[in-house]
Design a protein around this motif. Sequence first.
Motif, mmCIF file in Angstrom:
data_model
loop_
_atom_site.group_PDB
_atom_site.id
_atom_site.type_symbol
_atom_site.label_atom_id
_atom_site.label_comp_id
_atom_site.label_asym_id
_atom_site.label_seq_id
_atom_site.Cartn_x
_atom_site.Cartn_y
_atom_site.Cartn_z
ATOM 1 N N MET A 1 0.841 -1.196 0.000
ATOM 2 C CA MET A 1 0.000 0.000 0.000
ATOM 3 C C MET A 1 0.877 1.248 0.000
ATOM 4 O O MET A 1 1.850 1.336 0.749
ATOM 5 C CB MET A 1 -0.915 0.008 1.226
ATOM 6 C CG MET A 1 -1.919 1.148 1.260
ATOM 7 S SD MET A 1 -2.985 1.052 2.713
ATOM 8 C CE MET A 1 -3.838 -0.492 2.402
ATOM 9 N N ILE A 2 0.538 2.200 -0.846
ATOM 10 C CA ILE A 2 1.308 3.433 -0.976
ATOM 11 C C ILE A 2 0.488 4.591 -0.429
ATOM 12 O O ILE A 2 -0.628 4.847 -0.888
ATOM 13 C CB ILE A 2 1.658 3.718 -2.446
ATOM 14 C CG1 ILE A 2 2.472 2.561 -3.037
ATOM 15 C CG2 ILE A 2 2.424 5.027 -2.568
ATOM 16 C CD1 ILE A 2 2.664 2.663 -4.537
ATOM 17 N N VAL A 3 1.033 5.292 0.556
ATOM 18 C CA VAL A 3 0.356 6.442 1.151
ATOM 19 C C VAL A 3 0.994 7.723 0.627
ATOM 20 O O VAL A 3 2.219 7.889 0.688
ATOM 21 C CB VAL A 3 0.439 6.422 2.695
ATOM 22 C CG1 VAL A 3 -0.231 7.667 3.278
ATOM 23 C CG2 VAL A 3 -0.211 5.160 3.245
ATOM 24 N N VAL A 4 0.162 8.630 0.136
ATOM 25 C CA VAL A 4 0.625 9.934 -0.333
ATOM 26 C C VAL A 4 0.063 11.001 0.594
ATOM 27 O O VAL A 4 -1.159 11.186 0.675
ATOM 28 C CB VAL A 4 0.157 10.216 -1.780
ATOM 29 C CG1 VAL A 4 0.600 11.612 -2.229
ATOM 30 C CG2 VAL A 4 0.682 9.146 -2.728
ATOM 31 N N THR A 5 0.918 11.679 1.322
ATOM 32 C CA THR A 5 0.444 12.763 2.177
ATOM 33 C C THR A 5 0.244 14.012 1.313
ATOM 34 O O THR A 5 0.819 14.132 0.227
ATOM 35 C CB THR A 5 1.440 13.080 3.308
ATOM 36 O OG1 THR A 5 2.633 13.649 2.735
ATOM 37 C CG2 THR A 5 1.792 11.833 4.098
ATOM 38 N N GLY A 6 -0.574 14.927 1.807
ATOM 39 C CA GLY A 6 -0.831 16.150 1.040
ATOM 40 C C GLY A 6 -1.400 15.845 -0.333
ATOM 41 O O GLY A 6 -1.108 16.541 -1.318
ATOM 42 N N ALA A 7 -2.228 14.807 -0.423
ATOM 43 C CA ALA A 7 -2.675 14.291 -1.721
ATOM 44 C C ALA A 7 -3.645 15.202 -2.458
ATOM 45 O O ALA A 7 -3.929 14.959 -3.636
ATOM 46 C CB ALA A 7 -3.301 12.909 -1.543
ATOM 47 N N THR A 8 -4.163 16.230 -1.798
ATOM 48 C CA THR A 8 -5.026 17.171 -2.514
ATOM 49 C C THR A 8 -4.284 18.452 -2.869
ATOM 50 O O THR A 8 -4.882 19.399 -3.387
ATOM 51 C CB THR A 8 -6.285 17.522 -1.683
ATOM 52 O OG1 THR A 8 -5.887 17.946 -0.371
ATOM 53 C CG2 THR A 8 -7.223 16.326 -1.581
ATOM 54 N N GLY A 9 -3.000 18.484 -2.601
ATOM 55 C CA GLY A 9 -2.201 19.651 -2.960
ATOM 56 C C GLY A 9 -1.821 19.631 -4.434
ATOM 57 O O GLY A 9 -2.132 18.688 -5.171
ATOM 58 N N GLN A 10 -1.126 20.665 -4.872
ATOM 59 C CA GLN A 10 -0.800 20.797 -6.289
ATOM 60 C C GLN A 10 0.105 19.678 -6.783
ATOM 61 O O GLN A 10 -0.075 19.179 -7.894
ATOM 62 C CB GLN A 10 -0.156 22.167 -6.540
ATOM 63 C CG GLN A 10 -1.126 23.325 -6.366
ATOM 64 C CD GLN A 10 -0.439 24.666 -6.495
ATOM 65 O OE1 GLN A 10 0.535 24.961 -5.798
ATOM 66 N NE2 GLN A 10 -0.936 25.497 -7.380
ATOM 67 N N LEU A 11 1.074 19.284 -5.981
ATOM 68 C CA LEU A 11 1.936 18.168 -6.356
ATOM 69 C C LEU A 11 1.298 16.830 -6.025
ATOM 70 O O LEU A 11 1.342 15.895 -6.821
ATOM 71 C CB LEU A 11 3.286 18.285 -5.647
ATOM 72 C CG LEU A 11 4.281 17.141 -5.908
ATOM 73 C CD1 LEU A 11 4.636 17.042 -7.383
ATOM 74 C CD2 LEU A 11 5.535 17.317 -5.049
ATOM 75 N N GLY A 12 0.681 16.751 -4.858
ATOM 76 C CA GLY A 12 0.101 15.491 -4.396
ATOM 77 C C GLY A 12 -0.911 14.896 -5.356
ATOM 78 O O GLY A 12 -0.895 13.686 -5.636
ATOM 79 N N ARG A 13 -1.790 15.724 -5.876
ATOM 80 C CA ARG A 13 -2.800 15.231 -6.822
ATOM 81 C C ARG A 13 -2.142 14.629 -8.061
ATOM 82 O O ARG A 13 -2.582 13.590 -8.569
ATOM 83 C CB ARG A 13 -3.740 16.355 -7.246
ATOM 84 C CG ARG A 13 -4.860 16.627 -6.271
ATOM 85 C CD ARG A 13 -5.889 17.593 -6.838
ATOM 86 N NE ARG A 13 -6.986 17.769 -5.910
ATOM 87 C CZ ARG A 13 -8.009 16.934 -5.780
ATOM 88 N NH1 ARG A 13 -8.059 15.850 -6.540
ATOM 89 N NH2 ARG A 13 -8.974 17.167 -4.907
ATOM 90 N N LEU A 14 -1.109 15.285 -8.544
ATOM 91 C CA LEU A 14 -0.429 14.789 -9.735
ATOM 92 C C LEU A 14 0.280 13.468 -9.462
ATOM 93 O O LEU A 14 0.324 12.586 -10.319
ATOM 94 C CB LEU A 14 0.564 15.832 -10.241
ATOM 95 C CG LEU A 14 -0.058 17.127 -10.769
ATOM 96 C CD1 LEU A 14 1.035 18.134 -11.120
ATOM 97 C CD2 LEU A 14 -0.943 16.866 -11.978
ATOM 98 N N VAL A 15 0.830 13.324 -8.256
ATOM 99 C CA VAL A 15 1.461 12.055 -7.889
ATOM 100 C C VAL A 15 0.425 10.941 -7.867
ATOM 101 O O VAL A 15 0.653 9.841 -8.401
ATOM 102 C CB VAL A 15 2.165 12.156 -6.524
ATOM 103 C CG1 VAL A 15 2.648 10.772 -6.066
ATOM 104 C CG2 VAL A 15 3.337 13.130 -6.587
ATOM 105 N N VAL A 16 -0.742 11.206 -7.278
ATOM 106 C CA VAL A 16 -1.806 10.193 -7.230
ATOM 107 C C VAL A 16 -2.224 9.804 -8.645
ATOM 108 O O VAL A 16 -2.414 8.620 -8.958
ATOM 109 C CB VAL A 16 -3.008 10.694 -6.413
ATOM 110 C CG1 VAL A 16 -4.180 9.715 -6.540
ATOM 111 C CG2 VAL A 16 -2.629 10.869 -4.947
ATOM 112 N N GLU A 17 -2.377 10.792 -9.515
ATOM 113 C CA GLU A 17 -2.764 10.503 -10.903
ATOM 114 C C GLU A 17 -1.712 9.631 -11.583
ATOM 115 O O GLU A 17 -2.052 8.707 -12.345
ATOM 116 C CB GLU A 17 -2.967 11.806 -11.680
ATOM 117 C CG GLU A 17 -4.178 12.623 -11.240
ATOM 118 C CD GLU A 17 -5.504 11.895 -11.453
ATOM 119 O OE1 GLU A 17 -5.571 11.003 -12.330
ATOM 120 O OE2 GLU A 17 -6.460 12.197 -10.729
ATOM 121 N N GLU A 18 -0.441 9.908 -11.325
ATOM 122 C CA GLU A 18 0.627 9.077 -11.892
ATOM 123 C C GLU A 18 0.566 7.655 -11.333
ATOM 124 O O GLU A 18 0.747 6.676 -12.066
ATOM 125 C CB GLU A 18 1.994 9.698 -11.596
ATOM 126 C CG GLU A 18 2.337 10.904 -12.437
ATOM 127 C CD GLU A 18 2.764 10.546 -13.852
ATOM 128 O OE1 GLU A 18 3.069 9.354 -14.111
ATOM 129 O OE2 GLU A 18 2.790 11.454 -14.693
#
Length: 284
Positions: free
Chosen positions: A1-18
């Motif tokens: 499982m991969i956790v992305v903090t700040g996932a609704t931020g400008q960078l975080g959202r793009l990381v989730v999409e990737e």
Amino acid sequence: MIVVTGATGQLGRLVVEELLQRVPAGQIVAAVRSPEKAADLAAKGVDVRRADYDEPASLALAFAGADRVLLISGSEVGRRLPQHKAVVDAAQQAGVGLLAYTSVLNADTSPLGLAPEHLGTEGHIRESGVPFTFLRNGWYTENYEAAVHQGVEHGFLIGSAGTGRVASATRGDFAAATAAVLTGEGHEGKIYELSGDVAWSFSELAEAISRIAGKEVVYRDVPPEEHRRALTGAGLPEPVVEMLVDVDRCIAEGALAGTPGDLKTLSGRPTTPLAETLAQVLRD
């Protein structure tokens, strides 16, 4: 499982999409301060969990079952070190296999006023014993979106960076590299200095804007004190003014000019050309 903090931020959202292009949505956790802002991610099957850097208990819950965690640095300059330490401690307690951290370019030698908090976080991560990857991000081209629009409106850009150069890249470029680390192998203990393929000067930035906008835009280089007065006159808060003047000072010293190629290597593609980003900014 991969956790992305700040996932609704400008960078975080793009990381989730990737990540969504690489692994099933159910393997991704979006750790966010306000879950309601991540409704679109939840609709895609991403596990949305509340996580506040100022609330350690929330971090423990968010990291439960995590194999890998991405700590995206906080936005509250001056408060980030204790916040980041809380995240690192929660990752340690959760027994995560890899903690990736978005630091700053050349954190251990950078003259940037932003660097000490990043270096302090790196130190705490090392002390924690958690396997880590330091993603030392350079400058985002999008940082200059407002300046681009102002340049077109007024016919000039103002700054105090002299002939210093910036090897910027887009947040999308950084997100692609980050996702590659989070889903790949062999990145433990690695430090990546991430920046664009090409370093540009502010005179070249103005020239590029002129070509794309079809209107002459020039760069006016001024002493730091005059730059400070101009920013203050534009209504920016004092801490922001001081940060921007400090950044230009460091750019003049070459702090953001390096092009080691790590970003291109990790993302598997050339970084986005400056002109391409400027064209998109001016279309929006």
